[in-house]
Design an enzyme around this catalytic site. Structure first.
Site, PDB file in Angstrom:
ATOM      1  N   LYS A  53       0.841  -1.203   0.000  1.00 51.47           N
ATOM      2  CA  LYS A  53       0.000   0.000   0.000  1.00 51.47           C
ATOM      3  C   LYS A  53       0.875   1.251   0.000  1.00 51.47           C
ATOM      4  O   LYS A  53       0.624   2.196  -0.753  1.00 51.47           O
ATOM      5  CB  LYS A  53      -0.943  -0.011   1.225  1.00 51.47           C
ATOM      6  CG  LYS A  53      -2.072  -1.027   1.069  1.00 51.47           C
ATOM      7  CD  LYS A  53      -2.875  -1.241   2.347  1.00 51.47           C
ATOM      8  CE  LYS A  53      -3.881  -2.378   2.128  1.00 51.47           C
ATOM      9  NZ  LYS A  53      -4.665  -2.722   3.312  1.00 51.47           N
ATOM     10  N   GLN A  97      -4.725  -1.473   9.500  1.00 54.43           N
ATOM     11  CA  GLN A  97      -4.683  -2.796   8.880  1.00 54.43           C
ATOM     12  C   GLN A  97      -5.307  -3.835   9.811  1.00 54.43           C
ATOM     13  O   GLN A  97      -5.021  -3.874  11.004  1.00 54.43           O
ATOM     14  CB  GLN A  97      -3.215  -3.163   8.559  1.00 54.43           C
ATOM     15  CG  GLN A  97      -3.048  -4.452   7.784  1.00 54.43           C
ATOM     16  CD  GLN A  97      -3.627  -4.402   6.371  1.00 54.43           C
ATOM     17  OE1 GLN A  97      -3.702  -3.351   5.744  1.00 54.43           O
ATOM     18  NE2 GLN A  97      -4.049  -5.555   5.875  1.00 54.43           N
ATOM     19  N   ASP A 120     -10.896   3.049   3.702  1.00 56.77           N
ATOM     20  CA  ASP A 120     -11.221   1.619   3.608  1.00 56.77           C
ATOM     21  C   ASP A 120     -12.724   1.415   3.390  1.00 56.77           C
ATOM     22  O   ASP A 120     -13.150   0.334   2.974  1.00 56.77           O
ATOM     23  CB  ASP A 120     -10.852   0.924   4.929  1.00 56.77           C
ATOM     24  CG  ASP A 120      -9.616   0.046   4.822  1.00 56.77           C
ATOM     25  OD1 ASP A 120      -9.340  -0.445   3.716  1.00 56.77           O
ATOM     26  OD2 ASP A 120      -8.942  -0.141   5.849  1.00 56.77           O
TER      27      ASP A 120
HETATM   28  N1  GUN Z   1      -7.070  -6.791   6.010  1.00 54.78           N
HETATM   29  C1  GUN Z   1      -7.410  -7.536   4.936  1.00 54.78           C
HETATM   30  N2  GUN Z   1      -7.931  -6.760   3.965  1.00 54.78           N
HETATM   31  C2  GUN Z   1      -7.936  -5.494   4.456  1.00 54.78           C
HETATM   32  C3  GUN Z   1      -8.343  -4.246   3.904  1.00 54.78           C
HETATM   33  O1  GUN Z   1      -8.832  -4.126   2.778  1.00 54.78           O
HETATM   34  N3  GUN Z   1      -8.172  -3.173   4.718  1.00 54.78           N
HETATM   35  C4  GUN Z   1      -7.649  -3.265   5.961  1.00 54.78           C
HETATM   36  N4  GUN Z   1      -7.537  -2.165   6.692  1.00 54.78           N
HETATM   37  N5  GUN Z   1      -7.258  -4.405   6.492  1.00 54.78           N
HETATM   38  C5  GUN Z   1      -7.403  -5.516   5.736  1.00 54.78           C
END
Ligand code: GUN
Length: 285
Positions: A53, A97, A120
């Site tokens: 990311k 996350q 998100d």
């Molecule tokens: N863990 C697995 N997929 C995601 C996501 O799309 N966003 C976040 N914040 N955590 C995750």
């Protein structure tokens, strides 16, 4: 029938180029999109996602901030950082996350992020807006699936769609987005009776159940569009999706591979949401 492969990597690259171009325009006007990522603990998969990311932000010309905490960090420390980032006008997106260690109530953490910076799309306010068909931040993975369908010319309106999985991150928002786009949607999950029967009637199948090769060729209607959101690690270390790709691609008309299908779209849409947030902030002045 041999299915056409929906190349998520190629679609993601094109969309990211467009995002980078729009970001450059915004930067020229004095606003640099900025994403802050919070990572708690040492889950190896989460560390890889966060690294990807941050790298994607940099490639698109965004600023990125990364805050890492040990697995035993006190929740107040993380809540304190979220409050600080909420108040920082130079930060446009905040992402915590998941998963979080057990001392955290994940719902409370997601609610602590300002809805205006919830790139998100996990905040209850944004989820509610999505449900009402109003503008919000859409969760990145299902939004990425919708983008893939759009770019590849798949008509959604009037189609029978089956979503397998009912998570807040993928299954539920995916079902809502398909519904909003005019599909007739069935959501199947681990307790569904005759899951195969439902899938067999679907023109569009989205598999997000987290079970390797769960969807087999015999469950798929000839000519269906099959989207595989699953990322499962096999004992030999290889990745595979929730769909038996080899078999299903003989029956489907269009299918996403794993890896290289939906995965690259998730981060792309995260960039899209961060850009959108920065554009909204610039418009507010
Ligand atoms: N863990 C697995 N997929 C995601 C996501 O799309 N966003 C976040 N914040 N955590 C995750």
């Amino acid at each position: 029938m041999t299915a056409r492969i929906l190349d998520g990597k190629a679609i993601a690259e094109k969309v990211r180029e467009d995002i980078a171009q729009k970001a450059a325009q915004l930067i020229a006007q004095g606003t640099t999109p900025c994403l802050a990522v919070i990572l708690v603990g040492s889950d190896p998969a989460s560390a890889v996602y966060v690294r990807n990311k941050v790298a994607a932000c940099e490639k698109a010309g965004f600023r990125s901030l990364k805050f890492e905490y040990a697995a035993d960090v006190a929740p107040e420390v993380v809540f304190g950082k979220i409050a600080e980032l909420n108040a920082d006008a130079s930060v446009h997106g905040i992402l915590v996350q998941l998963p979080l260690p057990p001392q955290f109530d994940a719902d409370k953490v997601l609610e602590a992020v300002s809805a205006e910076k919830d790139v998100d799309g996990f905040h209850a306010e944004n989820f509610g807006m999505l449900l009402q068909g109003r503008e919000s931040f859409y969760p990145c993975t299902p939004w990425g699936v919708m983008k893939m369908l759009e770019v590849s010319g798949v008509e959604v309106q009037g189609k029978d769609a089956v979503v397998i999985g009912r998570s807040n991150i993928v299954g539920k928002p995916m079902a809502v987005m398909l519904l909003t786009a005019g599909a007739t949607v069935t959501v199947c999950h681990s307790k569904t009776k005759d899951l195969a029967g439902h899938v067999k009637r679907a023109d569009i199948v989205v598999a997000a159940i987290g079970k390797p090769r769960f969807v087999t060729a015999d469950m798929i209607k000839p000519g269906a569009v099959v989207i595989d959101v699953g990322v499962n690690r096999l004992p030999d270390g290889k990745l595979c999706g929730d769909v038996d790709f080899a078999g299903a691609s003989e029956v489907a008309s269009l299918i996403t591979p794993v890896p290289g299908g939906v995965g690259p779209m998730t981060i792309t849409m995260l960039l899209g949401n961060t850009l959108l947030s920065a554009q909204r902030a610039a418009a507010r002045g």
